[in-house]
Design an enzyme around this catalytic site. Structure first.
Site, PDB file in Angstrom:
ATOM      1  N   GLU A 128       0.860  -1.194   0.000  1.00  0.00           N
ATOM      2  CA  GLU A 128       0.000   0.000   0.000  1.00  0.00           C
ATOM      3  C   GLU A 128       0.889   1.234   0.000  1.00  0.00           C
ATOM      4  OE1 GLU A 128      -2.680  -0.271   3.321  1.00  0.00           O
ATOM      5  OE2 GLU A 128      -3.521  -2.172   2.608  1.00  0.00           O
ATOM      6  N   GLY A 132       4.835  -1.144   2.819  1.00  0.00           N
ATOM      7  CA  GLY A 132       5.486  -2.066   1.895  1.00  0.00           C
ATOM      8  C   GLY A 132       6.247  -3.113   2.696  1.00  0.00           C
ATOM      9  N   PHE A 158       1.858  -0.393  -6.632  1.00  0.00           N
ATOM     10  CA  PHE A 158       2.992  -1.170  -7.173  1.00  0.00           C
ATOM     11  C   PHE A 158       2.582  -2.599  -7.531  1.00  0.00           C
ATOM     12  CE2 PHE A 158       5.703   1.322  -3.862  1.00  0.00           C
ATOM     13  CZ  PHE A 158       5.807   2.421  -4.691  1.00  0.00           C
ATOM     14  N   PRO A 245       9.732 -18.524   0.821  1.00  0.00           N
ATOM     15  CA  PRO A 245      10.964 -19.110   0.261  1.00  0.00           C
ATOM     16  C   PRO A 245      10.901 -19.277  -1.263  1.00  0.00           C
ATOM     17  CG  PRO A 245      10.337 -20.271   2.253  1.00  0.00           C
ATOM     18  CD  PRO A 245       9.215 -19.317   1.951  1.00  0.00           C
ATOM     19  N   GLU A 247       8.895 -17.688  -3.401  1.00  0.00           N
ATOM     20  CA  GLU A 247       8.806 -16.383  -4.071  1.00  0.00           C
ATOM     21  C   GLU A 247      10.194 -15.738  -4.167  1.00  0.00           C
ATOM     22  OE1 GLU A 247       4.360 -15.709  -2.239  1.00  0.00           O
ATOM     23  OE2 GLU A 247       5.828 -14.141  -1.923  1.00  0.00           O
ATOM     24  N   GLN A 341      29.557  -0.179 -18.069  1.00  0.00           N
ATOM     25  CA  GLN A 341      30.812   0.569 -18.155  1.00  0.00           C
ATOM     26  C   GLN A 341      31.662   0.066 -19.331  1.00  0.00           C
ATOM     27  OE1 GLN A 341      31.214   3.126 -16.260  1.00  0.00           O
ATOM     28  NE2 GLN A 341      33.287   3.711 -16.861  1.00  0.00           N
ATOM     29  N   GLY A 369      10.310  -8.097  -0.911  1.00  0.00           N
ATOM     30  CA  GLY A 369      11.005  -7.828   0.353  1.00  0.00           C
ATOM     31  C   GLY A 369      12.344  -7.208   0.011  1.00  0.00           C
ATOM     32  N   ASN A 371      16.250  -5.870   0.162  1.00  0.00           N
ATOM     33  CA  ASN A 371      17.420  -6.639   0.605  1.00  0.00           C
ATOM     34  C   ASN A 371      17.774  -6.339   2.063  1.00  0.00           C
ATOM     35  OD1 ASN A 371      17.340  -7.758  -1.866  1.00  0.00           O
ATOM     36  ND2 ASN A 371      19.396  -7.125  -2.525  1.00  0.00           N
ATOM     37  N   GLU A 372      17.351  -5.164   2.551  1.00  0.00           N
ATOM     38  CA  GLU A 372      17.577  -4.887   3.977  1.00  0.00           C
ATOM     39  C   GLU A 372      16.693  -5.816   4.820  1.00  0.00           C
ATOM     40  OE1 GLU A 372      17.005  -2.362   1.651  1.00  0.00           O
ATOM     41  OE2 GLU A 372      19.175  -2.140   1.509  1.00  0.00           O
TER      42      GLU A 372
END
Ligand SMILES: Cc1cc2nc3c(=O)[nH]c(=O)nc-3n(C[C@H](O)[C@H](O)[C@H](O)COP(=O)(O)OP(=O)(O)OC[C@H]3O[C@@H](n4cnc5c(N)ncnc54)[C@H](O)[C@@H]3O)c2cc1C
Length: 387
Positions: A128, A132, A158, A245, A247, A341, A369, A371-372
């Site tokens: 929402e 998140g 999203f 797991p 997902e 690059q 989710g 990465n933090e």
């Protein structure tokens, strides 16, 4: 290179046939879909017609009864080719499994065949505007009425496949006083009075993916739109935890495939591109950079393949899946950056696949989710409690 032992010759034959499908039904159109901001509905119907949707669902519900490895092949192929507008993975391997695992028999019989044929496109709406990472903070409510129906109110944002979706699994509070323990999963269909799809969101990457806002204004949901019926009431968060797991592993599988493709494109490019009279590939910086990236992608692939074996036997735990998601998507972004690059200015041009892959990669560290949050989960699994 370490040879992969994950797939059989049947899986590889399937890979070939899915590649042929992508070459015919996706590749010629994907650029135009990026321009319009969504894929044509036809590509869903064609995937269903060819048996490429909900493959791991039982045959009794319209699937192919195939093992998850076939879906993994699809994820790898779509990621390798950079077809980020195609939402088959979420539809077949996130939405459909919720219905299979938690739905009533009637819900499975009604929805799974429609998802498998592509007649219905599926989405799942958790996030929402103000919730998140912290899903306990969701404000969407589905309050039971005297006639046992539910009144759904709130909004989501999203949402992948949100604009095409005919069926949305909406996470809503059925018992707001109980916090996270008061959430349920509601089945909302396109056309229900009070359900509106908002605008398609303009994004940094994944430009052909119809990520949308959804609005619910007094949507009256009959009792049978509670996923799983009374047995699953207020168990939404538990169902979500159980599905995590798989997902998260799906995101890691895509990350490794996309990173490998980027390395392959870059190897081809630096061999051809001449600077100061010699191929870019001959510079030590180029060779060492690509050698380092290839080493890391190889390490990631071995780890992810092991996770794939574990998920097949339901042995993949959430912390390990979170390691795969965080580490592989961080690596994907690093690979994309270094490869851009090496392409020089051409690496910044949209017509080059590496540029699109760079833009597409960034969200991998955010959705499913962040990465933090993955590191929070891993730390908790180590007995390191947080807040
Ligand atoms: C393209 C795209 C597709 C998506 N598809 C879907 C979908 O289909 N369905 C769906 O429900 N959602 C979907 N999402 C939403 C996505 O899952 C969320 O964006 C994500 O979970 C992060 O939530 P947020 O955006 O509210 O960020 P926030 O939660 O506001 O986070 C902001 C920052 O705070 C950090 N943070 C938050 N909590 C902690 C903590 N405890 N410790 C340390 N740092 C923390 C985060 O890591 C992040 O860096 C999608 C998002 C995008 C961009």
């Amino acid at each position: 290179m370490i040879e992969r032992a994950l797939y059989t010759s049947d899986h590889e034959a399937f890979r070939d046939s899915f590649r042929r499908f992508m070459d015919k039904e996706i590749a010629p159109f994907h650029e135009a879909w990026e321009e319009q901001g969504f894929v044509d509905r036809e590509v869903w119907r064609k995937a269903g017609e060819n048996g490429f949707l909900c493959m791991s669902m039982p045959e009794a519900y319209g699937g192919a009864g195939a093992d998850k490895l076939y879906s993994m092949v699809q994820i790898e192929e779509l990621s390798r080719a950079g077809f980020s507008g195609i939402g088959y993975g979420l539809h077949s391997e996130i939405v459909a499994p919720y219905i299979l695992h938690y739905g009533t028999e009637a819900q499975k019989r009604k929805y799974l065949p429609l998802l498998a044929s592509g007649a219905m496109v599926g989405a799942i709406a958790m996030s929402e505007p103000a919730a998140g990472s912290d899903l306990q903070g969701i404000k969407c409510t589905a309050i039971k009425q005297v006639d046992d129906s539910y009144l759904l109110n709130g909004s989501k944002t999203f949402i992948t496949n949100g604009w095409h979706a005919d069926l949305v699994i909406v996470v809503a509070k059925t018992n707001p006083a109980a916090g996270a323990k008061g959430t349920s999963l509601m089945l909302v269909e396109r056309g229900m009075p009070g359900f509106q799809t908002g605008k398609r969101l303009k994004k940094l990457g994944m430009k052909a993916q119809d990520t949308s806002e959804l609005f619910f204004d007094n949507v009256k949901l009959p009792a049978d739109k509670l996923l799983g019926g009374p047995a699953q009431e207020n168990r939404g968060i538990i169902c979500q935890m159980e599905q995590l797991p798989w997902e998260r592993l799906q995101i890691a599988i895509g990350a490794v495939a996309a990173a490998q493709a980027a390395i392959d494109w870059t190897v081809d490019y630096v061999r051809e591109r001449k600077v100061f009279g010699q191929a870019v590939a001959t510079y030590q910086n180029t060779r060492y950079t690509l050698a380092e990236l290839q080493t890391q992608v190889q390490v990631a692939r071995v780890f992810v393949d092991k996770c794939c074996e574990l998920i097949k036997s339901d042995q993949l735990d959430t912390a390990t899946a979170s390691m795969a998601k965080y580490w592989c998507t961080d690596l994907q972004c690093k690979v994309m950056d270094e490869c851009v690059q090496l392409f020089g200015g051409y690496g910044y041009m949209w017509e080059y696949p590496i540029t699109r892959a760079y833009a597409d990669a960034r969200v991998q560290r955010i959705y499913g989710g962040t990465n933090e949050i993955m590191k929070e989960v891993i730390a908790r699994g180590m007995g390191l409690g947080g807040r």
